[in-house]
Motif scaffolding. Structure first.
Motif, short mmCIF file in Angstrom:
data_model
loop_
_atom_site.label_atom_id
_atom_site.label_comp_id
_atom_site.label_asym_id
_atom_site.label_seq_id
_atom_site.Cartn_x
_atom_site.Cartn_y
_atom_site.Cartn_z
N LYS A 106 -39.68 27.45 40.87
CA LYS A 106 -38.70 27.97 39.91
C LYS A 106 -38.77 27.32 38.53
O LYS A 106 -38.24 27.87 37.56
CB LYS A 106 -37.29 27.82 40.47
N PHE A 162 -46.75 34.92 42.42
CA PHE A 162 -45.96 34.24 41.39
C PHE A 162 -44.46 34.54 41.52
O PHE A 162 -43.71 34.37 40.56
CB PHE A 162 -46.46 34.64 40.00
N LYS A 163 -44.05 34.94 42.70
CA LYS A 163 -42.63 35.28 42.89
C LYS A 163 -41.74 34.04 42.72
O LYS A 163 -42.00 32.99 43.29
CB LYS A 163 -42.42 35.87 44.28
N ILE A 193 -41.20 32.23 39.98
CA ILE A 193 -41.49 31.24 38.94
C ILE A 193 -40.44 31.41 37.83
O ILE A 193 -39.65 32.36 37.83
CB ILE A 193 -42.92 31.40 38.39
N LYS A 239 -38.19 32.37 34.79
CA LYS A 239 -38.05 33.69 34.17
C LYS A 239 -38.67 33.77 32.79
O LYS A 239 -39.03 34.85 32.31
CB LYS A 239 -36.58 34.08 34.10
N GLN A 279 -43.39 38.09 39.95
CA GLN A 279 -42.64 37.40 38.91
C GLN A 279 -41.67 38.36 38.20
O GLN A 279 -41.83 39.58 38.26
CB GLN A 279 -43.58 36.73 37.90
N VAL A 295 -41.41 37.53 32.35
CA VAL A 295 -42.57 36.64 32.28
C VAL A 295 -43.65 37.29 31.41
O VAL A 295 -44.02 38.44 31.61
CB VAL A 295 -43.13 36.34 33.67
#
Length: 219
Positions: free
Chosen positions: A161, A183-184, A186, A188, A211, A215
């Motif tokens: 995060k 990349f889920k 990470i 914002k 993401q 992003v």
């Protein structure tokens, strides 16, 4: 042996090199004839047994290294900051996959283009990052992905995060080689920097890797 199912086969182990008081007796065939040819051991190995120990050691040192001592696919290599798995050993080049970092407390991490074996004799290109490799590494803020990288596993950076900067040096990634949700989760406001000549292609498929829409993907 009092058993109907088992038996004992007697055996005698003689080290014939300890004495010269013997000679090869030949073999007796089923028809009673005798083959009296000299044993190959008496002509070659017996002479070797008579050599001084220092000479024997020199000869043994000339023997090629045993295969079981050589790195092979599936073996693990541990560096100062990560664990890698060998994926290929070949004359055309050796490759490894980054399995996981040694610590989850690093704020930055550099995935190198290549690493060396523990003895420094073999070089391995780092071509992949395993699935879940950096998952939920909440301390991580920046990563640099080396130029030989061709695959990023599913959820590789999911849950990082605080990851705000990702620098991709490789030009070999594709839609299929970057796993689902890589990349889920990470940050914002993260920025993914890619090679200039791959900007258009990477923008197209990296947006679907989990993401947030905020992003940015830039050169």
């Amino acid at each position: 042996v009092y058993s109907y199912d088992n038996g004992v086969c007697p055996a005698l182990n003689l080290n014939l090199s300890y004495s010269d008081l013997w000679s090869y007796a030949g073999t007796v065939c089923s028809d009673g004839t005798v083959n009296g040819q000299a044993s190959p051991w008496t002509a070659q190995e017996k002479e070797t047994e008579k050599q001084p120990e220092s000479q024997k050691q020199t000869e043994s040192q000339k023997q090629p290294e045993k295969e079981e001592n050589l790195p092979k696919a599936g073996d693990m290599i541990r560096t100062n900051d990560a664990v890698y798995r060998i994926t290929k050993m070949a004359a055309t080049g050796n490759t490894v996959t980054l399995e996981k970092p040694l610590k989850k407390t690093n704020r930055t991490f550099n995935v190198p283009a290549s690493i060396k074996s523990a003895d420094g004799k073999a070089v391995f290109r780092v071509t992949a990052i395993a699935k879940n490799a950096f998952r939920k590494n909440t301390k991580l803020t920046k990563v640099v992905l080396g130029g030989n990288l061709a695959k990023i596993g599913a959820n590789a950076f999911a849950g990082c995060k605080n990851l705000k900067t990702i620098r991709i040096a490789s030009t070999s990634l594709t839609k299929k080689s970057v796993g689902k949700n890589a990349f889920k989760g990470i940050h914002k406001k993260a920025v993914i920097k890619v090679p200039k000549k791959k900007l258009k292609a990477y923008k197209k498929f990296l947006k679907g890797k989990g993401q947030a829409k905020s992003v940015k993907i830039t050169e």
